[in-house]
Design a protein around this motif. Structure first.
Motif, short mmCIF file in Angstrom:
data_model
loop_
_atom_site.label_atom_id
_atom_site.label_comp_id
_atom_site.label_asym_id
_atom_site.label_seq_id
_atom_site.Cartn_x
_atom_site.Cartn_y
_atom_site.Cartn_z
N ALA A 17 0.83 -1.21 0.00
CA ALA A 17 0.00 0.00 0.00
C ALA A 17 0.86 1.25 0.00
CB ALA A 17 -0.92 0.01 1.22
N GLU A 18 0.27 2.32 -0.57
CA GLU A 18 0.90 3.64 -0.58
C GLU A 18 -0.18 4.67 -0.27
OE1 GLU A 18 4.04 4.69 -1.07
OE2 GLU A 18 4.84 2.65 -1.30
N GLU A 75 4.40 8.96 -5.48
CA GLU A 75 5.28 7.89 -5.01
C GLU A 75 4.73 6.53 -5.41
OE1 GLU A 75 7.22 6.15 -0.86
OE2 GLU A 75 5.95 7.94 -0.81
N ALA A 76 3.43 6.36 -5.27
CA ALA A 76 2.80 5.09 -5.60
C ALA A 76 2.92 4.78 -7.09
CB ALA A 76 1.34 5.11 -5.19
N ALA A 77 2.65 5.76 -7.93
CA ALA A 77 2.71 5.55 -9.37
C ALA A 77 4.10 5.15 -9.81
CB ALA A 77 2.26 6.82 -10.10
N ASP A 78 5.11 5.84 -9.30
CA ASP A 78 6.50 5.53 -9.67
C ASP A 78 6.88 4.14 -9.20
OD1 ASP A 78 6.69 8.03 -10.78
OD2 ASP A 78 7.83 8.92 -9.11
N LYS A 79 6.51 3.81 -7.97
CA LYS A 79 6.90 2.52 -7.39
C LYS A 79 6.18 1.37 -8.11
CE LYS A 79 7.65 3.37 -3.09
NZ LYS A 79 7.51 3.49 -1.62
N ALA A 80 4.91 1.57 -8.42
CA ALA A 80 4.16 0.54 -9.14
C ALA A 80 4.76 0.29 -10.52
CB ALA A 80 2.70 0.93 -9.25
N ALA A 81 5.19 1.38 -11.17
CA ALA A 81 5.79 1.24 -12.50
C ALA A 81 7.11 0.48 -12.43
CB ALA A 81 6.01 2.61 -13.12
N TRP A 85 -1.94 -3.74 -5.38
CA TRP A 85 -1.63 -2.41 -4.87
C TRP A 85 -2.87 -1.78 -4.25
CZ3 TRP A 85 3.00 0.03 -4.42
CH2 TRP A 85 4.09 -0.55 -5.06
N HIS A 86 -2.71 -1.32 -3.01
CA HIS A 86 -3.78 -0.62 -2.29
C HIS A 86 -3.40 0.85 -2.16
CE1 HIS A 86 -5.68 -4.37 -0.48
NE2 HIS A 86 -4.52 -4.82 -0.93
N PHE A 87 -4.33 1.74 -2.47
CA PHE A 87 -4.11 3.16 -2.20
C PHE A 87 -4.86 3.49 -0.93
CE2 PHE A 87 -4.65 7.70 -2.38
CZ PHE A 87 -3.40 8.12 -2.83
N VAL A 88 -4.15 4.02 0.09
CA VAL A 88 -4.75 4.19 1.41
C VAL A 88 -4.80 5.64 1.89
CG1 VAL A 88 -4.12 1.85 2.13
CG2 VAL A 88 -2.54 3.75 2.58
N GLN A 104 -7.37 13.23 -3.90
CA GLN A 104 -8.03 14.33 -4.59
C GLN A 104 -8.60 13.83 -5.91
OE1 GLN A 104 -8.34 17.29 -3.02
NE2 GLN A 104 -7.29 16.22 -1.35
N THR A 105 -9.70 14.42 -6.33
CA THR A 105 -10.35 13.93 -7.55
C THR A 105 -9.44 14.07 -8.78
OG1 THR A 105 -11.41 16.10 -7.81
CG2 THR A 105 -12.69 14.37 -6.72
N ASN A 106 -8.56 15.08 -8.78
CA ASN A 106 -7.69 15.26 -9.95
C ASN A 106 -6.59 14.20 -10.03
OD1 ASN A 106 -6.08 16.18 -7.88
ND2 ASN A 106 -5.55 18.10 -8.83
N LYS A 107 -6.47 13.36 -9.00
CA LYS A 107 -5.49 12.26 -9.03
C LYS A 107 -6.15 10.93 -9.36
CE LYS A 107 -1.84 14.66 -7.65
NZ LYS A 107 -0.64 14.81 -8.50
N ALA A 108 -7.45 10.94 -9.54
CA ALA A 108 -8.18 9.69 -9.75
C ALA A 108 -7.69 8.95 -10.99
CB ALA A 108 -9.67 9.97 -9.86
N ARG A 109 -7.43 9.67 -12.05
CA ARG A 109 -7.01 9.00 -13.29
C ARG A 109 -5.67 8.30 -13.11
NH1 ARG A 109 -6.93 11.58 -19.44
NH2 ARG A 109 -6.37 9.62 -20.50
N SER A 110 -4.74 8.96 -12.41
CA SER A 110 -3.44 8.34 -12.17
C SER A 110 -3.59 7.10 -11.30
CB SER A 110 -2.50 9.36 -11.49
OG SER A 110 -1.27 8.74 -11.15
N VAL A 111 -4.32 7.20 -10.22
CA VAL A 111 -4.49 6.08 -9.29
C VAL A 111 -5.18 4.90 -9.98
CG1 VAL A 111 -5.69 5.33 -7.20
CG2 VAL A 111 -4.44 7.49 -7.22
N ALA A 112 -6.14 5.19 -10.84
CA ALA A 112 -6.87 4.12 -11.52
C ALA A 112 -5.98 3.31 -12.45
CB ALA A 112 -8.04 4.71 -12.30
N ALA A 113 -4.83 3.86 -12.81
CA ALA A 113 -3.94 3.16 -13.73
C ALA A 113 -3.13 2.05 -13.06
CB ALA A 113 -2.99 4.17 -14.39
N TYR A 114 -2.94 2.14 -11.74
CA TYR A 114 -2.10 1.13 -11.08
C TYR A 114 -2.73 0.48 -9.85
CZ TYR A 114 -1.10 5.00 -7.90
OH TYR A 114 -1.23 6.04 -7.02
#
Length: 240
Positions: free
Chosen positions: A60-61, A66-72, A81-84, A88-98
């Motif tokens: 989890a991150e 940090e999460a996006a880089d580490k997942a890549a 991968w858990h996002f905990v 913010q809503t503007n980060k939703a697209r990034s988080v949904a990718a990993y």
């Protein structure tokens, strides 16, 4: 250095595993009822690789970049991968990718943003509703979470959203208010809310609660997932 670090992580994991196993035994629960999620924030992707070698499958991150880089960097590993963290809503697209599971869903706008992002990515995101057991307390405003009485409406929104799957609930032990310093009671309250949720959404049976300092209380209450960072990876350096 890598072997030394691996030995450190292995020893820490053994100690945490012993704690979880003992807590399960004391609660009369099978050990397999509880999933360990290792929170790797501030630690490098190399530690994630070592953890994977040691058998960890859930990490989890709490910060998107940090999460996006580490997942890549570890995309070749078989990890969930858990996002905990607060999202913010503007980060939703990034988080949904990993991310496979977002444990901090706490408002309708975020549901809409995650749904749109998941559909765009062609993925299905597991969602836990973060419940604020200290809702209304001044300090709690920056910690996020939905008030217990609003869980039903938010759960229905997730269940009806394209690209999302309602998996259950998450909470962080309150620092103030009625449940401050009463982790077992707080986690017990979360289980009550979970039972009510499962009456209308039977598959939403995940309950994420407990961290390094209070995982025993969470297991005793009935948590299915515990989020452990410091006890596995060590004390984090203070952020400047």
């Amino acid at each position: 250095m890598t072997e030394k670090r691996k030995d450190e992580l292995a020893a820490n994991l053994r100690a945490v595993e012993e704690r979880i196993a003992a807590a399960c035994a004391a609660a009369g629960r099978p050990r397999e009822d509880v999933t360990l999620v290792v929170v790797t924030k501030t630690y490098p992707a190399s530690d994630v690789r070592l953890l994977a070698e040691l058998g960890v499958r859930h990490v989890a991150e709490n910060r998107d970049q940090e999460a996006a880089d580490k997942a890549a960097e570890t995309a070749d590993l078989d990890l969930t991968w858990h996002f905990v963290g607060q999202l913010q809503t503007n980060k939703a697209r990034s988080v949904a990718a990993y991310a496979d599971v977002v444990q901090s869903v706490d408002r309708l706008r975020l549901v809409d943003a995650l749904s749109a992002a998941a559909v765009r990515e062609g993925r299905t995101l597991g969602c836990l509703l973060q419940v604020a057991l200290d809702a209304g307390e001044e300090h709690a405003r920056g910690r996020g979470g939905v008030a217990p009485e609003e869980v039903g409406e938010l759960a229905d929104a997730v269940a009806n959203a394209d690209g999302l799957r309602l998996d259950g609930l998450m909470t962080v032990a309150p620092l103030a208010g009625h449940y401050a310093g009463r982790q077992r009671a707080a986690f017990g309250r979360l289980m009550e809310i979970s039972a009510r949720l499962r009456a209308t959404h039977p598959a939403a049976n995940m309950v994420s609660a407990g961290m390094s300092s209070d995982l025993e209380e969470a297991v005793a209450a009935g948590a299915t997932h515990v989020r452990v960072g410091t006890a596995v990876l060590g004390v984090r350096p203070k952020l400047r």
